[in-house]
Design an enzyme around this catalytic site. Structure first.
Site, PDB file in Angstrom:
ATOM      1  CG  HIS A  43      -1.970   1.051   1.215  1.00  0.00           C
ATOM      2  ND1 HIS A  43      -3.221   0.852   1.753  1.00  0.00           N
ATOM      3  CD2 HIS A  43      -1.971   2.317   0.732  1.00  0.00           C
ATOM      4  CE1 HIS A  43      -3.938   1.960   1.608  1.00  0.00           C
ATOM      5  NE2 HIS A  43      -3.195   2.867   1.002  1.00  0.00           N
ATOM      6  CD  GLU A  70      -4.528  -2.920   0.685  1.00  0.00           C
ATOM      7  OE1 GLU A  70      -5.177  -3.934   1.011  1.00  0.00           O
ATOM      8  OE2 GLU A  70      -4.025  -2.123   1.500  1.00  0.00           O
ATOM      9  CG  HIS A 190      -7.924  -1.853   8.924  1.00  0.00           C
ATOM     10  ND1 HIS A 190      -7.078  -1.025   8.203  1.00  0.00           N
ATOM     11  CD2 HIS A 190      -7.944  -1.347  10.174  1.00  0.00           C
ATOM     12  CE1 HIS A 190      -6.634  -0.065   8.976  1.00  0.00           C
ATOM     13  NE2 HIS A 190      -7.139  -0.235  10.183  1.00  0.00           N
TER      14      HIS A 190
END
Length: 237
Positions: A43, A70, A190
């Protein structure tokens, strides 16, 4: 079996804290795949405070499982993804100064923007996923964008589960049911951990992939990365 994608951002954070190239993120990606992980997630953020954009290019020839990138689809991010061509791009509405992802897309408000970006990625053979809160309206909105998958934002589940609240799974079950009806693939991520992953997996029908970074790396400090990955794979069976 749900695929385990390991987010290696924290390895880059450790590397960047001292400069140089220790630990080496490419070698770590090779190792965790060798240990059984079925994907690598990164990410990159605009300030490159952990994963750098160059890392995305360096990792491409080394990820032989699934490669998931991401990020917020700003112009620089879009250009990089189109050049690297990962297996999957996951769109996350991060603010520039966000410490970590803290909300899913408003798929209704941002429909036109998401449709345009998703069409661009899909026309280049890249599978798309949208980071969403466990809200039925947002799942319906995601379907309208043309995305292949959604990624359920699981912080609320993880927080409540840690306090003994098993009812926290219900909104995710409802959203998964709707996503399956709409033929949207389901990912999740998450704050998922060894503590809460099995209960989540057992209750989410059609869960294709989980992306886990912070907890997995923290757990590996005590138990070792190879052991931890095998423990996750066992819980995801």
């Amino acid at each position: 079996m749900t695929k385990l994608s390991v987010n290696i951002n924290k390895i880059a954070t450790l590397r960047n804290s001292r400069g140089g190239d220790v630990p080496n993120v490419v070698q770590f990606a090779r190792d965790v795949q060798g240990f059984g992980a079925e994907g690598i997630t990164i990410h990159p953020r605009p300030d490159e405070r952990h994963i750098r954009y160059q890392d995305a290019y360096d990792l491409k020839p080394e990820v032989y499982t699934e490669y998931n990138i991401e990020g917020n689809p700003i112009a620089k991010f879009i250009d990089m993804v189109l050049e690297v061509r990962p297996t999957q791009v996951t769109l996350v509405p991060d603010a520039v100064d966000a410490i970590t992802s803290n909300a899913g897309w408003d798929t209704i408000k941002h429909k036109d923007f998401l449709v345009e970006v998703i069409q661009e990625f899909k026309s280049n053979g890249i599978r798309t996923s949208i980071f969403v809160d466990p809200d039925l309206h947002q799942i319906e909105g995601a379907k309208e964008t043309g995305t292949d998958r959604i990624e359920l934002y699981t912080e609320a589940y993880a927080h409540k589960f840690s306090r003994g609240n098993r009812e926290a799974i219900k909104p995710y079950m409802e959203c998964a049911g709707l996503a399956n009806t709409l033929q949207l693939g389901i990912n999740a991520g998450h704050d998922l951990s060894l503590e809460n992953i099995q209960f989540f997996k057992e209750n989410i029908t059609g869960l294709l992939e989980v992306s886990i970074g912070h907890a997995l790396i923290a757990e590996s400090l005590y138990l070792g990365a190879e052991n931890v990955i095998k423990m996750y794979l066992d819980k995801l069976k």
